[in-house]
Design a protein around this motif. Structure first.
Motif, PDB file in Angstrom:
ATOM      1  N   THR A  99      15.366 -21.609   5.433  1.00  0.00           N
ATOM      2  CA  THR A  99      14.950 -21.637   4.037  1.00  0.00           C
ATOM      3  C   THR A  99      14.622 -20.257   3.486  1.00  0.00           C
ATOM      4  O   THR A  99      14.506 -20.109   2.287  1.00  0.00           O
ATOM      5  CB  THR A  99      13.735 -22.554   3.842  1.00  0.00           C
ATOM      6  N   ALA A 100      14.475 -19.270   4.321  1.00  0.00           N
ATOM      7  CA  ALA A 100      14.162 -17.914   3.845  1.00  0.00           C
ATOM      8  C   ALA A 100      15.458 -17.162   3.577  1.00  0.00           C
ATOM      9  O   ALA A 100      16.422 -17.284   4.321  1.00  0.00           O
ATOM     10  CB  ALA A 100      13.330 -17.168   4.883  1.00  0.00           C
ATOM     11  N   PRO A 101      15.492 -16.379   2.501  1.00  0.00           N
ATOM     12  CA  PRO A 101      16.686 -15.581   2.218  1.00  0.00           C
ATOM     13  C   PRO A 101      17.010 -14.570   3.318  1.00  0.00           C
ATOM     14  O   PRO A 101      18.163 -14.310   3.584  1.00  0.00           O
ATOM     15  CB  PRO A 101      16.341 -14.863   0.918  1.00  0.00           C
ATOM     16  N   ALA A 102      15.993 -13.992   3.953  1.00  0.00           N
ATOM     17  CA  ALA A 102      16.223 -13.036   5.037  1.00  0.00           C
ATOM     18  C   ALA A 102      16.440 -13.807   6.342  1.00  0.00           C
ATOM     19  O   ALA A 102      15.689 -14.721   6.656  1.00  0.00           O
ATOM     20  CB  ALA A 102      15.037 -12.097   5.184  1.00  0.00           C
ATOM     21  N   PRO A 103      17.476 -13.454   7.089  1.00  0.00           N
ATOM     22  CA  PRO A 103      17.732 -14.180   8.337  1.00  0.00           C
ATOM     23  C   PRO A 103      16.734 -13.810   9.437  1.00  0.00           C
ATOM     24  O   PRO A 103      16.331 -12.659   9.545  1.00  0.00           O
ATOM     25  CB  PRO A 103      19.141 -13.746   8.718  1.00  0.00           C
ATOM     26  N   GLY A 104      16.343 -14.770  10.215  1.00  0.00           N
ATOM     27  CA  GLY A 104      15.474 -14.521  11.363  1.00  0.00           C
ATOM     28  C   GLY A 104      14.052 -14.154  10.993  1.00  0.00           C
ATOM     29  O   GLY A 104      13.625 -14.299   9.861  1.00  0.00           O
ATOM     30  N   ARG A 105      13.314 -13.688  11.979  1.00  0.00           N
ATOM     31  CA  ARG A 105      11.929 -13.279  11.781  1.00  0.00           C
ATOM     32  C   ARG A 105      11.840 -11.766  11.706  1.00  0.00           C
ATOM     33  O   ARG A 105      12.698 -11.054  12.224  1.00  0.00           O
ATOM     34  CB  ARG A 105      11.060 -13.781  12.929  1.00  0.00           C
ATOM     35  N   ALA A 106      10.789 -11.285  11.078  1.00  0.00           N
ATOM     36  CA  ALA A 106      10.581  -9.836  10.963  1.00  0.00           C
ATOM     37  C   ALA A 106      10.216  -9.249  12.321  1.00  0.00           C
ATOM     38  O   ALA A 106       9.504  -9.865  13.110  1.00  0.00           O
ATOM     39  CB  ALA A 106       9.470  -9.548   9.963  1.00  0.00           C
ATOM     40  N   ARG A 107      10.702  -8.057  12.560  1.00  0.00           N
ATOM     41  CA  ARG A 107      10.327  -7.335  13.773  1.00  0.00           C
ATOM     42  C   ARG A 107       8.978  -6.677  13.522  1.00  0.00           C
ATOM     43  O   ARG A 107       8.615  -6.378  12.382  1.00  0.00           O
ATOM     44  CB  ARG A 107      11.386  -6.277  14.098  1.00  0.00           C
ATOM     45  N   PRO A 108       8.192  -6.447  14.562  1.00  0.00           N
ATOM     46  CA  PRO A 108       6.871  -5.827  14.385  1.00  0.00           C
ATOM     47  C   PRO A 108       6.920  -4.498  13.638  1.00  0.00           C
ATOM     48  O   PRO A 108       6.058  -4.224  12.811  1.00  0.00           O
ATOM     49  CB  PRO A 108       6.358  -5.641  15.817  1.00  0.00           C
ATOM     50  N   GLU A 109       7.952  -3.698  13.876  1.00  0.00           N
ATOM     51  CA  GLU A 109       8.033  -2.413  13.184  1.00  0.00           C
ATOM     52  C   GLU A 109       8.308  -2.586  11.688  1.00  0.00           C
ATOM     53  O   GLU A 109       7.909  -1.752  10.875  1.00  0.00           O
ATOM     54  CB  GLU A 109       9.068  -1.485  13.819  1.00  0.00           C
ATOM     55  N   GLU A 110       8.935  -3.676  11.290  1.00  0.00           N
ATOM     56  CA  GLU A 110       9.143  -3.947   9.866  1.00  0.00           C
ATOM     57  C   GLU A 110       7.817  -4.279   9.177  1.00  0.00           C
ATOM     58  O   GLU A 110       7.548  -3.814   8.067  1.00  0.00           O
ATOM     59  CB  GLU A 110      10.132  -5.091   9.673  1.00  0.00           C
ATOM     60  N   ILE A 111       6.993  -5.049   9.841  1.00  0.00           N
ATOM     61  CA  ILE A 111       5.672  -5.380   9.303  1.00  0.00           C
ATOM     62  C   ILE A 111       4.803  -4.119   9.271  1.00  0.00           C
ATOM     63  O   ILE A 111       4.108  -3.855   8.288  1.00  0.00           O
ATOM     64  CB  ILE A 111       4.986  -6.475  10.139  1.00  0.00           C
ATOM     65  N   ALA A 112       4.862  -3.327  10.336  1.00  0.00           N
ATOM     66  CA  ALA A 112       4.057  -2.106  10.404  1.00  0.00           C
ATOM     67  C   ALA A 112       4.430  -1.126   9.287  1.00  0.00           C
ATOM     68  O   ALA A 112       3.559  -0.480   8.702  1.00  0.00           O
ATOM     69  CB  ALA A 112       4.230  -1.436  11.769  1.00  0.00           C
ATOM     70  N   THR A 113       5.708  -1.045   8.960  1.00  0.00           N
ATOM     71  CA  THR A 113       6.144  -0.163   7.876  1.00  0.00           C
ATOM     72  C   THR A 113       5.549  -0.608   6.550  1.00  0.00           C
ATOM     73  O   THR A 113       5.088   0.217   5.750  1.00  0.00           O
ATOM     74  CB  THR A 113       7.685  -0.146   7.791  1.00  0.00           C
ATOM     75  N   ALA A 114       5.541  -1.910   6.302  1.00  0.00           N
ATOM     76  CA  ALA A 114       4.970  -2.432   5.057  1.00  0.00           C
ATOM     77  C   ALA A 114       3.461  -2.218   4.997  1.00  0.00           C
ATOM     78  O   ALA A 114       2.911  -1.913   3.937  1.00  0.00           O
ATOM     79  CB  ALA A 114       5.288  -3.917   4.929  1.00  0.00           C
ATOM     80  N   VAL A 115       2.794  -2.328   6.125  1.00  0.00           N
ATOM     81  CA  VAL A 115       1.343  -2.127   6.166  1.00  0.00           C
ATOM     82  C   VAL A 115       1.000  -0.649   5.951  1.00  0.00           C
ATOM     83  O   VAL A 115       0.039  -0.320   5.250  1.00  0.00           O
ATOM     84  CB  VAL A 115       0.767  -2.628   7.515  1.00  0.00           C
ATOM     85  N   ALA A 116       1.795   0.246   6.509  1.00  0.00           N
ATOM     86  CA  ALA A 116       1.529   1.680   6.401  1.00  0.00           C
ATOM     87  C   ALA A 116       1.953   2.266   5.056  1.00  0.00           C
ATOM     88  O   ALA A 116       1.451   3.324   4.659  1.00  0.00           O
ATOM     89  CB  ALA A 116       2.244   2.429   7.528  1.00  0.00           C
ATOM     90  N   PHE A 117       2.844   1.596   4.329  1.00  0.00           N
ATOM     91  CA  PHE A 117       3.370   2.158   3.086  1.00  0.00           C
ATOM     92  C   PHE A 117       2.291   2.533   2.067  1.00  0.00           C
ATOM     93  O   PHE A 117       2.352   3.624   1.496  1.00  0.00           O
ATOM     94  CB  PHE A 117       4.372   1.185   2.460  1.00  0.00           C
ATOM     95  N   PRO A 118       1.279   1.705   1.803  1.00  0.00           N
ATOM     96  CA  PRO A 118       0.273   2.097   0.804  1.00  0.00           C
ATOM     97  C   PRO A 118      -0.486   3.383   1.159  1.00  0.00           C
ATOM     98  O   PRO A 118      -1.027   4.042   0.281  1.00  0.00           O
ATOM     99  CB  PRO A 118      -0.686   0.913   0.760  1.00  0.00           C
ATOM    100  N   ALA A 119      -0.520   3.748   2.426  1.00  0.00           N
ATOM    101  CA  ALA A 119      -1.252   4.947   2.841  1.00  0.00           C
ATOM    102  C   ALA A 119      -0.397   6.207   2.789  1.00  0.00           C
ATOM    103  O   ALA A 119      -0.925   7.307   2.919  1.00  0.00           O
ATOM    104  CB  ALA A 119      -1.783   4.759   4.259  1.00  0.00           C
ATOM    105  N   CYS A 120       0.902   6.055   2.582  1.00  0.00           N
ATOM    106  CA  CYS A 120       1.761   7.244   2.593  1.00  0.00           C
ATOM    107  C   CYS A 120       1.828   7.887   1.210  1.00  0.00           C
ATOM    108  O   CYS A 120       1.452   7.302   0.206  1.00  0.00           O
ATOM    109  CB  CYS A 120       3.162   6.887   3.091  1.00  0.00           C
ATOM    110  N   GLY A 121       2.306   9.090   1.149  1.00  0.00           N
ATOM    111  CA  GLY A 121       2.386   9.827  -0.103  1.00  0.00           C
ATOM    112  C   GLY A 121       3.396   9.265  -1.088  1.00  0.00           C
ATOM    113  O   GLY A 121       3.295   9.490  -2.289  1.00  0.00           O
ATOM    114  N   GLN A 122       4.366   8.506  -0.619  1.00  0.00           N
ATOM    115  CA  GLN A 122       5.393   7.951  -1.496  1.00  0.00           C
ATOM    116  C   GLN A 122       4.867   6.817  -2.370  1.00  0.00           C
ATOM    117  O   GLN A 122       5.528   6.410  -3.311  1.00  0.00           O
ATOM    118  CB  GLN A 122       6.583   7.462  -0.683  1.00  0.00           C
TER     119      GLN A 122
END
Length: 61
Positions: free
Chosen positions: A20-43
């Protein structure tokens, strides 16, 4: 006389239903970690008051 409370029915969430999800499969831990770290980065310095959904697109269904 009061009736006994009804037993709640189990809720089947969208992520519990395969395919039912548009993205196939489950997220890898590094994908979740990237999203969690994004607000703290300069970008992300110009982003304020936003929600970042990391749900494989389920929020769009």
């Amino acid at each position: 006389m009061c009736a006994p409370p009804a037993r709640p029915q189990p809720v089947q969430r969208r992520h519990d239903r395969p395919g039912t999800a548009p993205a196939p499969g489950r997220a890898r831990p590094e994908e979740i970690a990237t999203a969690v770290a994004f607000p703290a980065c300069g970008q992300s310095s110009f982003i304020t008051g936003s929600s970042l959904y990391v749900d494989g697109g389920l929020n769009q269904i």
